[in-house]
Each structure stands twice: as C-alpha cells, then as structure tokens.
Design an enzyme around this catalytic site. Sequence first.
Site, PDB file in Angstrom:
ATOM      1  N   ASP A 134     -78.086 -90.212  22.722  1.00 36.59           N
ATOM      2  CA  ASP A 134     -78.382 -88.684  22.721  1.00 36.59           C
ATOM      3  C   ASP A 134     -79.615 -88.399  21.588  1.00 36.59           C
ATOM      4  O   ASP A 134     -79.740 -89.657  21.935  1.00 36.59           O
ATOM      5  CB  ASP A 134     -77.428 -87.704  21.527  1.00 36.59           C
ATOM      6  CG  ASP A 134     -77.723 -86.156  21.793  1.00 36.59           C
ATOM      7  OD1 ASP A 134     -78.501 -85.586  21.348  1.00 36.59           O
ATOM      8  OD2 ASP A 134     -76.914 -85.768  21.821  1.00 36.59           O
TER       9      ASP A 134
ATOM     10  N   HIS B  92     -82.011 -84.577  25.664  1.00 31.94           N
ATOM     11  CA  HIS B  92     -81.071 -85.519  24.584  1.00 31.94           C
ATOM     12  C   HIS B  92     -81.305 -87.046  24.430  1.00 31.94           C
ATOM     13  O   HIS B  92     -80.332 -87.212  24.772  1.00 31.94           O
ATOM     14  CB  HIS B  92     -79.087 -85.066  24.867  1.00 31.94           C
ATOM     15  CG  HIS B  92     -79.314 -83.637  23.586  1.00 31.94           C
ATOM     16  ND1 HIS B  92     -79.267 -83.824  22.593  1.00 31.94           N
ATOM     17  CD2 HIS B  92     -79.038 -82.482  24.797  1.00 31.94           C
ATOM     18  CE1 HIS B  92     -78.251 -82.034  22.814  1.00 31.94           C
ATOM     19  NE2 HIS B  92     -78.839 -81.743  23.556  1.00 31.94           N
TER      20      HIS B  92
ATOM     21  N   GLU C 200     -78.940 -78.210  27.023  1.00 27.74           N
ATOM     22  CA  GLU C 200     -80.163 -78.608  26.416  1.00 27.74           C
ATOM     23  C   GLU C 200     -81.456 -78.783  26.945  1.00 27.74           C
ATOM     24  O   GLU C 200     -82.484 -79.235  25.705  1.00 27.74           O
ATOM     25  CB  GLU C 200     -79.546 -78.197  25.087  1.00 27.74           C
ATOM     26  CG  GLU C 200     -79.055 -77.664  24.450  1.00 27.74           C
ATOM     27  CD  GLU C 200     -78.299 -77.990  22.546  1.00 27.74           C
ATOM     28  OE1 GLU C 200     -77.490 -76.724  22.424  1.00 27.74           O
ATOM     29  OE2 GLU C 200     -78.099 -78.840  23.007  1.00 27.74           O
TER      30      GLU C 200
ATOM     31  N   TRP D 101     -69.337 -74.645  27.803  1.00 22.47           N
ATOM     32  CA  TRP D 101     -69.226 -74.245  26.160  1.00 22.47           C
ATOM     33  C   TRP D 101     -70.338 -73.404  25.193  1.00 22.47           C
ATOM     34  O   TRP D 101     -69.696 -73.087  24.854  1.00 22.47           O
ATOM     35  CB  TRP D 101     -70.590 -76.063  25.417  1.00 22.47           C
ATOM     36  CG  TRP D 101     -71.641 -75.750  25.518  1.00 22.47           C
ATOM     37  CD1 TRP D 101     -72.398 -76.391  27.410  1.00 22.47           C
ATOM     38  CD2 TRP D 101     -72.785 -76.031  25.013  1.00 22.47           C
ATOM     39  NE1 TRP D 101     -73.662 -76.360  26.733  1.00 22.47           N
ATOM     40  CE2 TRP D 101     -74.042 -76.113  25.488  1.00 22.47           C
ATOM     41  CE3 TRP D 101     -72.500 -75.581  23.588  1.00 22.47           C
ATOM     42  CZ2 TRP D 101     -75.073 -75.746  25.019  1.00 22.47           C
ATOM     43  CZ3 TRP D 101     -73.411 -74.960  23.214  1.00 22.47           C
ATOM     44  CH2 TRP D 101     -74.736 -75.425  23.530  1.00 22.47           C
TER      45      TRP D 101
ATOM     46  N   TYR E 142     -65.280 -75.999  19.360  1.00 18.32           N
ATOM     47  CA  TYR E 142     -66.739 -77.160  18.483  1.00 18.32           C
ATOM     48  C   TYR E 142     -66.126 -77.493  17.255  1.00 18.32           C
ATOM     49  O   TYR E 142     -65.999 -75.894  16.267  1.00 18.32           O
ATOM     50  CB  TYR E 142     -67.619 -76.423  18.743  1.00 18.32           C
ATOM     51  CG  TYR E 142     -68.228 -77.462  19.370  1.00 18.32           C
ATOM     52  CD1 TYR E 142     -67.813 -76.780  21.105  1.00 18.32           C
ATOM     53  CD2 TYR E 142     -69.876 -76.691  19.598  1.00 18.32           C
ATOM     54  CE1 TYR E 142     -68.507 -76.997  22.072  1.00 18.32           C
ATOM     55  CE2 TYR E 142     -70.763 -77.391  20.669  1.00 18.32           C
ATOM     56  CZ  TYR E 142     -69.976 -77.566  22.154  1.00 18.32           C
ATOM     57  OH  TYR E 142     -70.547 -77.435  23.522  1.00 18.32           O
TER      58      TYR E 142
ATOM     59  N   THR F 137     -71.669 -84.679  15.175  1.00 16.59           N
ATOM     60  CA  THR F 137     -71.636 -84.995  14.428  1.00 16.59           C
ATOM     61  C   THR F 137     -73.031 -84.889  13.788  1.00 16.59           C
ATOM     62  O   THR F 137     -73.576 -86.353  12.788  1.00 16.59           O
ATOM     63  CB  THR F 137     -71.166 -86.567  14.100  1.00 16.59           C
ATOM     64  OG1 THR F 137     -71.765 -87.672  15.027  1.00 16.59           O
ATOM     65  CG2 THR F 137     -70.010 -86.808  15.015  1.00 16.59           C
ATOM     66  N   GLU F 138     -74.162 -83.790  13.821  1.00 17.31           N
ATOM     67  CA  GLU F 138     -75.166 -83.960  12.837  1.00 17.31           C
ATOM     68  C   GLU F 138     -74.731 -83.753  11.396  1.00 17.31           C
ATOM     69  O   GLU F 138     -75.492 -84.543  10.593  1.00 17.31           O
ATOM     70  CB  GLU F 138     -75.522 -82.740  13.191  1.00 17.31           C
ATOM     71  CG  GLU F 138     -76.710 -82.889  14.417  1.00 17.31           C
ATOM     72  CD  GLU F 138     -75.895 -82.161  15.791  1.00 17.31           C
ATOM     73  OE1 GLU F 138     -74.352 -82.113  15.360  1.00 17.31           O
ATOM     74  OE2 GLU F 138     -76.404 -81.255  16.752  1.00 17.31           O
TER      75      GLU F 138
HETATM   76  C1  ACM Z   1     -73.606 -79.055  24.028  1.00 18.26           C
HETATM   77  O1  ACM Z   1     -73.396 -78.575  23.015  1.00 18.26           O
HETATM   78  N1  ACM Z   1     -75.068 -78.745  23.992  1.00 18.26           N
HETATM   79  C2  ACM Z   1     -73.160 -79.319  24.601  1.00 18.26           C
END
Ligand code: ACM
Length: 619
Positions: free
Chosen positions: A198, A272, A339, A405, A430, A477-478
């Site tokens: 990422d 990402h 994203e 998602w 999530y 895990t941010e």
């Molecule tokens: C995601 O949560 N960007 C897949």
Amino acid sequence: MKAILFGLLTLSLPTFAQLPLPALIPQPQSIQAGTGQFTITAKTQLAVLTPVAEVRQMVQTSLPGLRINDLAKPANNITVRLAPVANIGREGYELVVSPTGIRLTAPEAAGIFYGLQTLRQLLPAERERPGFRFTGTSVTTSKNGIIPAVVIRDQPRFGWRGMMLDVSRSFFTKEYVKQFIDLMARYKYNVFHWHLTDDQGWRIEIKSLPRLTQVGAWRAPRTGRWNNRENPVPGETQSYGGFYTQDEIREVVQYAAERQVMVVPEIDMPGHMLAAIAAYPNLTCSGKVVPIYPNGKFYKLEDNTLNPCNDSTYLFIDKVFTEIAQLFPGPYIHVGGDEAFKGFWEQCAACKPLMAANGLKNVEEIQSYFIRRVEKIVQSKGKRLIGWDEILEGGLAPNATVMSWRGMNGGIAAAKQGHPVIMTPFQNCYVDLYQGDPSAEPSTYGICRLSNSYAFEPVPDSVRTELILGGQANLWTESVPTSRHAEYMVWPRAFAIAEVLWSPKNTRNWPDFVRRVESHFSRFDVAGINYSRSYLNPYVTVQKQTTGIVEILLNHELAGIDLFYTTDNTLPDAMSPKYMQPFVFPKGADRLRVVAYRDGKPIGRMLDIPFTDLATRAR
Ligand code: ACM
C-alpha cells in the site's frame, strides 16, 4: 438439495429449545446434547484410521500429550476416521462424544481439521493455556479433559470465509501473522487475504525489483493519530517498517495450509502504490520522486497511481506477478483496484494517444483498460484476478472476481453480470471501524458494532446464490499500531463474521451468540489474547440539533439493559436518572455521563462525553 437442507434444519430446531448447549463458535449446522460426559486423560489413545500423514499430524497437534495407537479399542479412546459421510461436503464432519469414547469422521482432511477445532472448543478453557498437555491418568483427576456428550453434524454455509490483514500501514512480524492465521483457523476461517502493499509500505521481497523493499518497505517513524502525523522531513532516517523475505512468505503459506487456510496475496494497483513509486518513480505519469508518507495526507496531492498508459508499467507488473505466482500456490491474485485517484491521468501525455487508439472515453475506462491488461498478466501466470468493487467502473475484466466493500451494491452488480463475488461491506465487515461509542474507543472512523457484524447477510435477494462465494472480515491498520490492538479490533467481531459465514442462516440467535462470546472470552483470557468488550458499553446518538437544542438518545446493543446517566458533572450509578426516552440536553450542562447495568450489575465502560462533542455529532 433444498429438501435435504430443510430436513436437517427442522431436525436441529428442537435442540435449540434445550439451551444452553456447549458454547461453540461458529454454531454447528446441527448439535444435539447427549447425557453424561467423556474425560480425556493422559492414558486416552488416538486411533487415526487413515495413513494420510497430514491428518495424523493435525490430530496429534490438536490433542497434545496423547499417544497415537491405531490398534486402540474405541472404548475409552478417540477414533478419527477419514471416510465418506453422506451429504456432508468437502469441509464437513461428524463428531460424536459419548461417555464411552469420541468418534470423529470426515471425508476429507479439512473436515477432520474442523472437527478437531470443535472438539477443542468443547474442552474446558484451560485447553487454551500456552503449552497445554493432557495430564492425569484417571477420570477423577483429569478435570481439564472433560467433554460433554454431544452429537454434531457440521458443514459450512460458504466456501470463502476470509480475513484480511493490512501489513502496509502498520508492519506485523511473521510470528504475528502466523498467530493471526492460527486463531482464524480455530474459528473455521479458510482464506487469509494478505494486504501486502500500500502507500505506506511494500512488504514482500521481489527479487527482480530489489528497491521495492530496500526503499519501499521503510518510512519515517511516527506515532499518534493517523492524519495528525507529520509529513516526512527531507533527509530523515526511514526507520519504521519491514518486509517478508520469500522464504518467510513460503513459511507462512505452509503454516496456513496446515490449517486449511488459503493465502490470497494482494498487490494493490493502480492506486495505493506510493511505496513502490518511492522506489521506482518512473512508474507514474510524471516520474516525480516522492517520499513515503506515514499518513494519508498526500492523497490527491502526490500521484500514488501507476501510469496506465505506458508499456513499462505492465513489464513491472509482469515481473511482480511472476514471483507472486510462484510463492502462492492458491488460484487467486488480488490486484486491489480501489480508490485510485485518476486526476493525474487526465494530464498524462502518454494517456491521450492511448485513449484515442483504444477508444477510451474517460479515466474510468482507462482504469478498466488497465485492469483488463492486468488480468491477462494474472492469467498468463495461471491465476485468477480478484479486485475491489471499483473494478466495475468502466467495465469489468472478463473473468474477474469482485470483492464488494462499498456496501453490497458492487457485489450485486457483478453477480448480475455473472461474476463471482465476495461480500465484505464495510458496514458489517470492516473491523478497523469503531466498535463502540467513539468517546470510549481509540480513535478510528466509521462505525461497525458487534451486532452489525452479526447481522451481516452475504446473499442479497436479487442474485444467484452460487455466485456469492462468501465473505470476509477486513482489518486495515492505519490506526492499529500493535498486534495487541489488532486483537482488540478483530475479536469479538470476527466471531460474528465466522458464524455468519459458517452456520446455517436460521440458527443465528443474537442473545445466545453473546452468551457464547462471553464464554470464549474466558478462553482468550487463559490464552493471553486481547479482545474488546465494547458491546457492553452504552452508545449515544444525537437526534435533533436545532439552534441550541441537542436531543440525546441512549442506546445499547443488548436487550434488557438499564442505562443511568448524569448531566450535572457527577458520576452516574443505579440511583441516577434512568434513561426512559430521548431527552433534551439541559442548557448549561457541560457533559453527559452514562453507565449500563445488566441484572443489577454495572457492565462495560462509563461514557463521559463533553457537550461540545455531542453538539458536533450528526444524527
Ligand atoms: C478499501 O477499503 N479501500 C478496499
């Protein structure tokens, strides 16, 4: 098939009248309590009636201290048999515990493994103590070997029961990754989705592209809230990070396979990608040299997307997937696709001729072109492509599997086009989101309560059931800097999702699930594993917010809970005002405090929320 299922389900119904049954998670397809118990002692022998080494090994590992003796009589012993069982499926098993012995039968190794996990959960919590072995040679001294008599027939509802771990934003050691997999497998998950790359770190050794880990695995050290973290400073030592060597990857893949877990690697693209771009700046349209940010503040300001209009990008991807395909024996490579900010593509010199040559009308169609080309590379390595639901935009690649998602809609749209789908809507799946009132939790975003996870239904009415492969719990895990906190975020929500994905839909029972969760907490206590009790906390919603009027609702996830509160800056207890209905927050009061009581005893944490925070909460 429907008729068979119906028969089984109705058969299992009367057993639910005799609660409480043993506290198993996930709930088996059918379970009937017997009378009496069997006690495993150090003298109990294991007759493993198959030469398959994998099965013999898993039986021995799961029942430490017992001796395998295939000539052991069934009486007072444990007999494990790899043999056909009618209508039980590839992962199913039958487990019979009676006062005279234990019998576990399954047609395949997977079923034996799951039967052993059930057997483990039937044992007292002491089984979870690290280094546990059966001791004692008589039934009167072997209290840690007591198992209630029971007849279980079990198989999963879904074939894809996944958990995802993001090792990029925070790095987790190989040892922790193994623990994560071990614990998943005990709750009958069978897919480990490894989010290996990422913006904040590239975590897998690619021998043909050494800078990916020499540069891409390391960033400036920071602590504190994710988006409050300072940007990297020029010249700063890039001391935080790490990666897995290819030997370590193989070790984890093997460890997972021993637990019936398939590992799905994710290499997230075209967005990402900042860590890879920091290592190889020519991957972007501009070729600009960028640092790795220890936060998300660079998004849309720095280009973190691959240049989709340059052949050399696809040569890079080919190199990466050549090595990935050799390391991971499973059929899938996850290519992300989520994203991607496409703003830089609009100005990209290489994209104008490519769009004209391929009739691409907009940047969404460029992403679709990119994913289709990536799919060809994935397929050339003998693998199948999975992507997040953004890969629908601009048109799906022909053989893509979609991981939905952003709610269920992406999955529904993909299934309507005949594509396989894994459902992982953030609202239910999530496990990085808040699980309780934010005032009492470490900072993160969104909300996904235990009851939301338990209410997850992967199959929407409008689609062909067989296209829904299953679902998945995802840990980003941010805001998860340590493995201890990872455990807090995962459990108990992953109990709920395990049950959703394994158990028959009509066995779901929220109060009984909570009873079983609390029993498994005792097991985690013995094992030293962290978990969250946030579902015991009250939570506050703000209903009306007109000039100066803030209307407060107090809520709780469980039924039959009493909530007591104060607004006068004192500590609430069971003598404080009891919450009956929404109320207007009194003028001049500066904070709300709330406590929950169950059966006359306080449970959970006290909430303590300043008025200013309440005022900013939208409904
Ligand atoms: C995601 O949560 N960007 C897949």
